[in-house]
Design an enzyme around this catalytic site. Sequence first.
Site, mmCIF file in Angstrom:
data_model
loop_
_atom_site.group_PDB
_atom_site.id
_atom_site.type_symbol
_atom_site.label_atom_id
_atom_site.label_comp_id
_atom_site.label_asym_id
_atom_site.label_seq_id
_atom_site.Cartn_x
_atom_site.Cartn_y
_atom_site.Cartn_z
ATOM 1 N N LYS A 278 -23.269 -41.841 -18.555
ATOM 2 C CA LYS A 278 -24.507 -41.886 -17.747
ATOM 3 C C LYS A 278 -24.427 -42.980 -16.687
ATOM 4 C CE LYS A 278 -27.668 -39.100 -20.091
ATOM 5 N NZ LYS A 278 -28.277 -39.057 -21.406
ATOM 6 N N LYS B 289 -21.415 -25.508 -19.246
ATOM 7 C CA LYS B 289 -22.472 -25.052 -20.146
ATOM 8 C C LYS B 289 -23.818 -25.011 -19.423
ATOM 9 C CE LYS B 289 -24.159 -29.143 -22.444
ATOM 10 N NZ LYS B 289 -24.469 -29.828 -23.660
ATOM 11 N N LYS C 151 -29.928 -27.784 -17.116
ATOM 12 C CA LYS C 151 -30.810 -27.875 -15.950
ATOM 13 C C LYS C 151 -30.170 -28.727 -14.852
ATOM 14 C CE LYS C 151 -33.431 -30.763 -19.057
ATOM 15 N NZ LYS C 151 -34.340 -30.551 -20.142
#
Length: 329
Positions: free
Chosen positions: A111, A191, A194
């Site tokens: 992240k 995959k 969103k």
Amino acid sequence: MKRVFSGARPTGKQHIGNYLGAIQNYVKLQNDYECVYCVVDVHALTTAEETTRLSEYTIDMALDWLAAGIDPTRSIVFVQSHVPEVMQLYTLLGMLTPLSWLLRVPTFKEKAKAQPQNVNHGLVGYPILQTADIVLYKAEIVPVGEDQLPHLELAREIVRRFNSLYGEIFPEPSAKLTDFPIVMGLDGSQKMSKSYGNTIDLDSSDEETRVKVMNAVTDPARRLRSDPGHPAVCNVFKLHGHFSQDEIEQLKSDCIAAHIGCVDCKKKLTQHVNQSLTPFRERRKELVQRPEYVLDVLSDGARRARLIAVKTMQQVDAAIGFLHIRDAV
Ligand code: SF4
């Protein structure tokens, strides 16, 4: 029954990947456990700087869960920020968690790389808040996929450290290893997520679903209707695996033998996705008409969650040895 805790971040609309993975599993777990399901809106802030749609996404998530069959009379369904005790516990657990434990977490590194402009304190402290979420309700079981096992192990380490310092207050949560199917996105390369914009959203209409499926990427080597297809590399075929199990072998051989074209194959998929989601969508539409009901569910969930949380925090404060005065303000 043992208590399960699980949460999900309301960072956007949920899609069929969430439905086939987490949500259907949540529904099943209710048969064997006392379930606590939390819309973790505070966790959402670690990546979402823009919060204008946060409350809308929070309601959307609750609607999806209820429409899928989560029963609020059996399970506690609530929103993380409605139980402020979790912030207290997060702070206290943060005092005993070495920074080195947090810096080694792979998702923190990922992240931090993905959002270098926003490597906030919450991002590195994410596993502590996650631990606080679980142990505040003294949950013993956490459903996780294989990739989340390191997070749960860290939660267990934090619990062991707390218990060794202050006494056995928290049960060490165990993983319920769950086989979350990986649902491929409509772009065929990653995959369904969103963040990649390759989803079929759960609240899509039949027509919106049709348009999305008809635009999905298929086997790139199959240019002509007469070319044999390669189902193993086709994400439409992978989606058939979730929605067309009765016909899967036939579809496979028809594709390989070029007896079916991609347009017809996608039409079949559209039909099966829409059929399979019809009960969910009808229930969801009904719930959308009853916004007060959904708010009542969340309010009752927060009340029940707080009953547990307040009791836990009393034990935690006493175990740590904070000065206790009655009616402190
Ligand atoms: S026929 Fe179906 S499975 Fe075969 S390549 Fe086309 S979309 Fe994929």
